[in-house]
Enzyme design. Structure first.
Site, PDB file in Angstrom:
ATOM      1  N   HIS A 255      -1.178   1.206  -9.847  1.00 18.42           N
ATOM      2  CA  HIS A 255      -1.938   0.134  -8.859  1.00 18.42           C
ATOM      3  C   HIS A 255      -2.490  -0.914  -9.774  1.00 18.42           C
ATOM      4  O   HIS A 255      -3.918  -1.143  -9.631  1.00 18.42           O
ATOM      5  CB  HIS A 255      -2.974   0.786  -8.161  1.00 18.42           C
TER       6      HIS A 255
ATOM      7  N   ARG B 275       0.954  -1.227   0.017  1.00 18.70           N
ATOM      8  CA  ARG B 275       0.166  -0.152  -0.091  1.00 18.70           C
ATOM      9  C   ARG B 275       1.017   1.014   0.001  1.00 18.70           C
ATOM     10  O   ARG B 275       1.987   1.062   0.547  1.00 18.70           O
ATOM     11  CB  ARG B 275      -0.931   0.042   1.269  1.00 18.70           C
TER      12      ARG B 275
ATOM     13  N   GLU C 226      -3.431   8.060  -3.775  1.00 19.16           N
ATOM     14  CA  GLU C 226      -3.730   7.658  -5.029  1.00 19.16           C
ATOM     15  C   GLU C 226      -5.081   8.327  -5.580  1.00 19.16           C
ATOM     16  O   GLU C 226      -5.889   8.493  -4.569  1.00 19.16           O
ATOM     17  CB  GLU C 226      -4.088   6.063  -5.151  1.00 19.16           C
TER      18      GLU C 226
END
Length: 330
Positions: free
Chosen positions: A290, A243, A272
């Site tokens: 991602h 993450r 993000e």
């Protein structure tokens, strides 16, 4: 949101492709947050769904939906949350347990793809694949000659933070390249012979590459900080497929800018979809949006896995991949 037929309602709170949607609708009455014309925000949609006859007892979510007390208050009928993400930082597992709400995640559906992507990022950074590709595209090769040398993967000491499903697969892949594997986890694992380090700083100090593959929780937020980056050193490389907030992104940018580390391969970011603009001009940094989890195969597997968890719940059987509060630590 009117009820129809004898199928149970399922609350769908993530975008899905046509095949996934059809598979769900074959089995359930789907209340879809992303249906055409639907304009309610998440909590309002959840509350409206809770008001239908035979309100939904199960929901399918993704990492973009936060399941906390407010969410559960809006849907008191829910007894099962099926997340299509592997990470669990978007779910308050303790609150779910307190209310008797079972939780499942994607299990190992993505593990192979994420491990492959991590190795790909590392190879790209070390061998400068993306940067040299742009060198060719710009027409620089004839004008400026051979591209600067990259670095060999074989023999590198790779420290993996989080030796769970994904971290273990990364380790096996990198072992095949001739890398020396070290790791940091909550506790040593008897099943492996890799050297264990009790903290990320000591792991970094003995590594050429640091791969972040842990879950995100209070203990692992910014587990890679300024001190860890300095311990890794000027020849070190960071890869993050965990993450974004596992790394102190501000300190990472500074370390890259000032040459305190040699490079980074990043699939996840702290805010993000915002990515620090400074990274865009660094040819020793490889970025992906991602997407480590996403392949055509994993999408198909995810559909089957999600439905398997739902079918287990509605038939009173154990969930395929149940998770609980201590699942957040690896």
């Amino acid at each position: 949101m009117s009820a129809a037929g004898g199928k149970p309602h399922v609350l769908l709170l993530r975008p899905v492709d046509a095949a996934f949607a059809a598979a769900l609708r074959d089995r359930y009455r789907v209340l879809d947050l992303y249906a055409p014309g639907q304009t309610l925000p998440v909590l309002a949609f959840v509350a409206a769904a809770a008001a239908v006859p035979e309100p939904p007892r199960a929901t399918v979510i993704w990492a973009g939906v936060r399941v906390d007390a407010s969410f559960l208050d809006a849907a008191p009928s829910l007894r099962c949350v099926v997340s299509t993400a592997a990470g669990l930082d978007h779910i308050d597992l303790a609150e779910c347990a307190r209310r008797g709400v079972a939780v499942a995640n994607s299990g190992e559906v993505y593990s192979t793809d994420v491990a492959d992507h991590a190795v790909g990022l590392l190879l790209d950074v070390l061998r400068r694949v993306s940067a040299s590709e742009q060198y060719v595209r710009r027409g620089s090769w004839p004008a400026q000659g051979d591209y600067p040398l990259g670095s060999k993967l074989g023999g590198k000491r790779v420290g993996i933070i989080g030796l769970g499903n994904i971290g273990s697969r990364i380790a096996k892949r990198l072992q095949a390249f001739g890398c020396i594997i070290h790791y940091n986890s909550r506790k040593p694992k008897d099943s492996v012979s890799y050297k264990y380090f009790p903290n990320a700083h000591d792991l970094a100090a003995e590594s050429d590459v640091l791969v972040v593959a842990c879950a995100l929780n209070k203990a692992t937020q910014h587990i890679v900080n300024k001190d860890v980056l300095e311990a890794l050193g000027k020849d070190g490389v960071v890869v993050n497929i965990g993450r974004g907030a596992n790394i102190d992104e501000e300190e990472l940018v500074i370390a890259l800018r000032e040459g305190k580390i040699a490079g980074a391969g990043l699939d996840v970011f702290e805010h993000e979809p915002k990515v620090p603009a400074e990274l865009f001009s660094m040819d020793n940094v490889v970025l992906s949006p991602h997407v480590a989890v996403f392949t055509e195969e994993s999408r198909s597997d995810l559909c089957l896995h999600t439905i398997g968890n739902l079918e287990a719940f509605f038939s009173g059987q154990p969930l395929l991949t149940p998770v609980h509060a201590d699942s957040l630590v690896q």
